[in-house]
Design an enzyme around this catalytic site. Structure first.
Site, PDB file in Angstrom:
ATOM      1  N   SER A 113       0.817  -1.214   0.000  1.00 33.80           N
ATOM      2  CA  SER A 113       0.000   0.000   0.000  1.00 33.80           C
ATOM      3  C   SER A 113       0.854   1.269   0.000  1.00 33.80           C
ATOM      4  CB  SER A 113      -0.958  -0.043   1.188  1.00 33.80           C
ATOM      5  OG  SER A 113      -1.893   1.003   1.071  1.00 33.80           O
ATOM      6  N   HIS A 114       0.711   2.091   1.024  1.00 35.39           N
ATOM      7  CA  HIS A 114       1.380   3.387   1.059  1.00 35.39           C
ATOM      8  C   HIS A 114       2.777   3.309   1.687  1.00 35.39           C
ATOM      9  CE1 HIS A 114      -1.123   2.394   4.423  1.00 35.39           C
ATOM     10  NE2 HIS A 114      -0.246   3.015   5.188  1.00 35.39           N
ATOM     11  N   ASP A 277      -2.224   6.648  -3.530  1.00 31.71           N
ATOM     12  CA  ASP A 277      -1.115   5.974  -2.852  1.00 31.71           C
ATOM     13  C   ASP A 277      -0.478   4.882  -3.710  1.00 31.71           C
ATOM     14  OD1 ASP A 277      -3.160   4.095  -2.682  1.00 31.71           O
ATOM     15  OD2 ASP A 277      -2.427   3.284  -0.792  1.00 31.71           O
ATOM     16  N   ASP A 279      -0.744   1.632  -4.164  1.00 35.24           N
ATOM     17  CA  ASP A 279      -1.557   0.671  -4.913  1.00 35.24           C
ATOM     18  C   ASP A 279      -2.875   1.264  -5.408  1.00 35.24           C
ATOM     19  OD1 ASP A 279      -2.437   0.837  -2.267  1.00 35.24           O
ATOM     20  OD2 ASP A 279      -3.362  -1.149  -2.358  1.00 35.24           O
ATOM     21  N   ASP A 281      -5.518   2.805  -3.901  1.00 32.94           N
ATOM     22  CA  ASP A 281      -6.823   2.768  -3.235  1.00 32.94           C
ATOM     23  C   ASP A 281      -7.095   3.987  -2.354  1.00 32.94           C
ATOM     24  OD1 ASP A 281      -5.024   1.938  -1.348  1.00 32.94           O
ATOM     25  OD2 ASP A 281      -6.101   0.117  -0.774  1.00 32.94           O
ATOM     26  N   ARG A 282      -6.040   4.727  -1.979  1.00 32.06           N
ATOM     27  CA  ARG A 282      -6.269   5.918  -1.149  1.00 32.06           C
ATOM     28  C   ARG A 282      -6.311   7.174  -2.013  1.00 32.06           C
ATOM     29  NH1 ARG A 282      -3.064   5.551   4.589  1.00 32.06           N
ATOM     30  NH2 ARG A 282      -3.805   3.478   5.159  1.00 32.06           N
ATOM     31  N   LYS A 376     -11.451   0.276  -1.470  1.00 29.31           N
ATOM     32  CA  LYS A 376     -11.484   1.722  -1.641  1.00 29.31           C
ATOM     33  C   LYS A 376     -10.808   2.044  -2.969  1.00 29.31           C
ATOM     34  CE  LYS A 376      -7.698   1.827   1.680  1.00 29.31           C
ATOM     35  NZ  LYS A 376      -7.637   1.427   3.079  1.00 29.31           N
TER      36      LYS A 376
HETATM   37  C1  G1P Z   1      -4.609   1.955   8.642  1.00 27.30           C
HETATM   38  C2  G1P Z   1      -5.784   2.910   8.599  1.00 27.30           C
HETATM   39  C3  G1P Z   1      -7.048   2.144   8.271  1.00 27.30           C
HETATM   40  C4  G1P Z   1      -6.869   1.391   6.956  1.00 27.30           C
HETATM   41  C5  G1P Z   1      -5.629   0.518   7.035  1.00 27.30           C
HETATM   42  C6  G1P Z   1      -5.335  -0.161   5.715  1.00 27.30           C
HETATM   43  O1  G1P Z   1      -4.796   0.976   9.636  1.00 27.30           O
HETATM   44  O2  G1P Z   1      -5.927   3.600   9.819  1.00 27.30           O
HETATM   45  O3  G1P Z   1      -8.124   3.044   8.180  1.00 27.30           O
HETATM   46  O4  G1P Z   1      -7.978   0.585   6.689  1.00 27.30           O
HETATM   47  O5  G1P Z   1      -4.496   1.310   7.395  1.00 27.30           O
HETATM   48  O6  G1P Z   1      -5.146   0.770   4.682  1.00 27.30           O
HETATM   49  P1  G1P Z   1      -4.204   1.084  11.123  1.00 27.30           P
HETATM   50  O7  G1P Z   1      -2.708   1.243  11.012  1.00 27.30           O
HETATM   51  O8  G1P Z   1      -4.810   2.293  11.767  1.00 27.30           O
HETATM   52  O9  G1P Z   1      -4.621  -0.193  11.807  1.00 27.30           O
HETATM   53 ZN    ZN Z   2      -3.309   1.428  -0.445  1.00 28.62          ZN
END
Ligand code: G1P
Ligand code: ZN
Length: 543
Positions: A113-114, A277, A279, A281-282, A376
């Site tokens: 992801s990010h 981000d 991948d 989705d954000r 998302k």
């Molecule tokens: C974080 C974000 C949450 C999101 C997740 C995956 O998780 O807060 O909203 O769904 O990344 O992208 P957290 O580190 O808070 O558990």
């Molecule tokens: Zn992502």
């Protein structure tokens, strides 16, 4: 073709309940590591014989190698077909769409992801089910159980397959279908939004900057915004996916998309700024001089979704994660539709979307989406904003001001304390939880507590219960403080404190958010004895 069966040692598995495995890249590169996760997943779904899958990733370091391994394992396990993005590239929402459109048995997404990418950064893999969404908890628990007992995996011995050309070929008896990563997704977007109206908006001189952050949305945004919608070349920046995301941190928020924020706050700012981000989705949305919090973005999109063709007939309901502000709830109540509060994590939206109970969902962590996929979707959120801007012909700042005037404003901010020693973080949470029954009616730093609890969620569709999902403290002033431990951190514990202050209707909506939140922050510090319990009260990241 020869199928090799390699005997392996059990691996450290995916944590139950998490929707994927994220580790340092070098860990994934260790012999058998990725292979074991893939075999455990295939075993957990009852084997791959005759099944069809989608495979793709965000282009980070080790993406190509990982995909070759998965393809050879799918073939050796008897899969009938794998659909893979050209050069191994697919965004998370695009994978979700391809699974649904082709009715496959699921798909593998390679991404962290990010999180940063590179040999010394992070890598990850997750399996999405046949509905296109993250594997539900029952399945992730089974994958985890498999990793403990696994003693062999199956892989074919063969040279790498060519993923650079679109078309159909065979790997043993398996069909390999290399597809354009963007095509199906952009076709879906055209069915949801009024592309003519957005094209006219750009033709009228509307300006935009989309920061793809050297990550997967580059090709998607370039094709859709610049090619299909006529935005001038250069609208998309950092648009070529790179293995280390240009050494950046592909997380679309004011901290990591700093250059974009600086441009948007300057005199020469374009009309709209957006980012996505690693991948895809954000999303981040920012108007000229006007940053839109993800919680507000969900509310504005919900209030205006009917301006886009896909949502013209209205919304079934709106879901938000618990720490997301209540702004969307007020829109739901005005529209007379249900509002759902779910635990953090996209997978909790899946049952509601599948059951047709909600149309839009969102999280405060820059995730927004709808029932068009089961993830998302960053670019989707940007296109819905563009559709709304094209119809309303107002600036982002004007739309926000009108929204707050009508619904009131939820001042909102998240404070993160990273790499806290796990025992200290747990002590903070446990100390707070022990106090909860006594809190209602008490004055804390000048604010009176109206309610306090630990969030437990019962899924209205399947009745499953998720407990210990964070602490909520509500105050009579219309403020709320939420505390939870991150489930995605990689070092020690991350404590997240979510602060919210509702302005009330007709209240002052022009304050600086941090000023408006000062009182609830003081109460949060006092409630947790933060100075004592973790030894610091200055967050590492404020978003
Ligand atoms: C974080 C974000 C949450 C999101 C997740 C995956 O998780 O807060 O909203 O769904 O990344 O992208 P957290 O580190 O808070 O558990
Ligand atoms: Zn992502």
């Amino acid at each position: 073709m020869t199928t090799y069966t390699t005997v392996t040692a059990p691996i450290e598995g995916q944590k139950p309940g998490t929707s994927g495995l994220r580790k340092k890249t070098r860990v994934f590169m260790e012999p058998n590591y990725l292979e074991n996760f893939v075999q455990a997943t295939l075993n957990a779904i009852g084997g791959a014989q005759g099944k069809r899958f989608v495979v793709g990733g965000d282009g980070r370091y080790f993406n190509r190698e990982a995909i070759q391994i998965i393809l050879r394992m799918a073939a050796a396990n008897g899969a009938a077909e794998v659909i893979v993005g050209r050069d191994g590239i697919l965004s998370t929402p695009a994978v979700s769409h391809l699974i649904r459109m082709n009715q496959t048995d699921g798909g593998f997404i390679l991404s962290a992801s990010h999180n940063p990418g590179g040999i010394d950064a992070d890598f990850g893999i997750k399996f999405n089910s046949e509905n296109g969404g993250p594997a539900p908890e029952g399945l992730t628990n089974q994958i985890f159980a498999q990793t403990k007992t696994l003693d062999a995996y199956h892989i074919t011995q063969k040279d790498d397959v060519d993923l650079s050309r679109i078309g159909i070929s065979r790997l043993g008896s398996m069909t390999l279908h290399v597809v354009d990563p963007v095509e199906s997704y952009s076709t879906l977007m055209q069915t949801l939004f009024d592309f003519d109206a957005i094209r006219a908006l750009f033709a009228s001189g509307f300006t935009m900057r989309f920061d793809a952050m050297h990550a997967v949305t580059g090709p998607y945004a370039t094709e859709i915004l610049e090619e299909m919608l006529g935005a001038p070349a250069g609208t998309v920046i950092n648009g070529t996916p790179s293995e280390d995301f240009g050494k950046g941190h592909p997380d679309p928020n004011p901290i990591w998309a700093k250059d974009l924020m600086t441009e948007m706050m300057s005199d020469s700012a374009p009309d709209l700024g957006a980012a996505s981000d690693g991948d895809g989705d954000r999303n981040m949305i920012v108007g000229r001089g006007a940053y839109v919090t993800p919680s507000d973005s969900l509310a504005v999109l919900a209030a205006n979704a009917h301006l886009a063709p896909a949502y013209r007939r209205g919304l079934a309901g709106i879901a938000r994660s618990m720490p997301t502000s209540g702004a969307a709830d007020r829109v739901a109540s005005w529209l007379g539709i249900p509002a759902y509060e779910t635990p953090t994590g996209w997978k909790f939206f899946g049952t509601l979307l599948d059951a047709g109970k909600v149309t839009l969902c969102g999280e405060e962590s820059a995730g927004t989406g709808s029932d068009h996929v089961r993830e998302k979707d960053g670019l989707w959120a940007v296109l819905l904003w563009l559709n709304i801007l094209a119809v309303r012909k107002q600036s982002v700042a004007q739309i926000m001001a009108t929204h707050w005037a009508e619904y009131g404003r939820d001042y909102y901010s998240r404070y993160d304390f990273e790499a806290v020693a796990s025992d200290k973080a747990n002590a903070l949470m446990q100390g707070l939880i022990a106090k909860l029954p006594q809190l209602p009616g008490q004055q804390i730093a000048g604010l009176t507590v109206s309610a306090a609890d630990e969030f437990t969620y019962t899924d209205p569709v399947d009745g499953s219960v998720a407990s210990n999902q964070g602490v909520r403290i509500m105050f009579e002033s219309g403020a709320r403080a939420v505390f939870r431990l991150s489930g995605t951190g990689t070092e020690g514990a991350t404590i997240r404190v979510y602060l919210e202050q509702f302005s009330g209707l007709g209240g002052d909506i022009s304050q600086d958010p941090q000023t408006a939140l000062a009182a609830v922050w003081a109460a949060a510090v006092a409630l947790t004895d933060m100075e004592q319990t973790i030894g610091r009260i200055t967050p590492d990241v404020i978003t």
